[in-house]
Design a protein around this motif. Structure first.
Motif, short mmCIF file in Angstrom:
data_model
loop_
_atom_site.label_atom_id
_atom_site.label_comp_id
_atom_site.label_asym_id
_atom_site.label_seq_id
_atom_site.Cartn_x
_atom_site.Cartn_y
_atom_site.Cartn_z
N UNK A 41 0.83 -1.20 0.00
CA UNK A 41 0.00 0.00 0.00
C UNK A 41 0.87 1.25 0.00
N UNK A 42 1.95 1.23 0.77
CA UNK A 42 2.88 2.37 0.80
C UNK A 42 3.48 2.60 -0.59
N UNK A 43 3.83 1.52 -1.27
CA UNK A 43 4.42 1.64 -2.60
C UNK A 43 3.40 2.22 -3.59
N UNK A 61 4.73 0.47 -10.62
CA UNK A 61 6.19 0.53 -10.64
C UNK A 61 6.67 1.76 -9.89
N UNK A 62 7.79 1.60 -9.24
CA UNK A 62 8.40 2.67 -8.47
C UNK A 62 9.25 2.05 -7.38
N UNK A 63 10.15 2.83 -6.82
CA UNK A 63 11.01 2.34 -5.75
C UNK A 63 11.74 1.06 -6.15
N UNK A 64 12.12 1.00 -7.44
CA UNK A 64 12.90 -0.12 -7.99
C UNK A 64 12.18 -1.46 -7.93
N UNK A 65 10.84 -1.45 -7.90
CA UNK A 65 10.11 -2.71 -7.93
C UNK A 65 8.83 -2.55 -8.75
N UNK A 66 8.26 -3.68 -9.13
CA UNK A 66 6.99 -3.71 -9.84
C UNK A 66 6.06 -4.66 -9.10
N UNK A 76 -2.77 -9.15 -4.65
CA UNK A 76 -1.39 -8.90 -5.05
C UNK A 76 -0.82 -10.26 -5.45
N UNK A 77 -0.50 -10.40 -6.72
CA UNK A 77 -0.04 -11.68 -7.24
C UNK A 77 1.44 -11.86 -6.94
N UNK A 78 2.23 -10.85 -7.27
CA UNK A 78 3.66 -10.93 -7.04
C UNK A 78 4.27 -9.54 -7.08
N UNK A 79 5.54 -9.48 -6.77
CA UNK A 79 6.33 -8.26 -6.89
C UNK A 79 7.74 -8.71 -7.22
N UNK A 80 8.41 -7.91 -8.00
CA UNK A 80 9.79 -8.22 -8.32
C UNK A 80 10.58 -6.95 -8.52
N UNK A 81 11.88 -7.07 -8.43
CA UNK A 81 12.76 -5.93 -8.63
C UNK A 81 12.67 -5.48 -10.08
N UNK A 82 12.67 -4.18 -10.26
CA UNK A 82 12.58 -3.61 -11.59
C UNK A 82 13.95 -3.71 -12.27
#
Length: 84
Positions: A41-43, A61-66, A76-82
């Motif tokens: 939520x913060x992201x 996308x933001x803060x080096x992640x998606x 929320x399915x997943x998150x990964x580094x951008x």
């Protein structure tokens, strides 16, 4: 569109993930024992976050992640580094 008016932000209280999804997000982003939902939520609310919809998913996308979020269920399915 003003960010607070964005449909994803209007449904922020519906955001959730599965236990496996939380583990996957923590692993992919190297997050130590965070409340994954609160962190996501913060992201999403971050000033620099870019929110786009492609097909059935939202991508934040933001803060080096998606973050990948199912648009219908707000899961929320997943998150990964951008990767640039």
């Amino acid at each position: 569109m003003v960010k607070q008016e964005h449909v994803l932000i209007q449904h922020l209280d519906e955001l959730h993930t599965t236990p496996a999804g939380a583990m996957r997000i923590q692993r992919n982003l190297n997050l130590p024992d965070h409340d994954v939902i609160a962190w996501c939520k913060e992201q999403i609310m971050a000033k620099e976050a870019i929110i786009a919809k492609n097909g059935k998913n939202w991508y934040v996308s933001g803060n080096d992640c998606i973050l990948t979020i199912h648009a219908g269920s707000y899961t929320i399915i997943t998150a990964h580094k951008q990767v640039e």
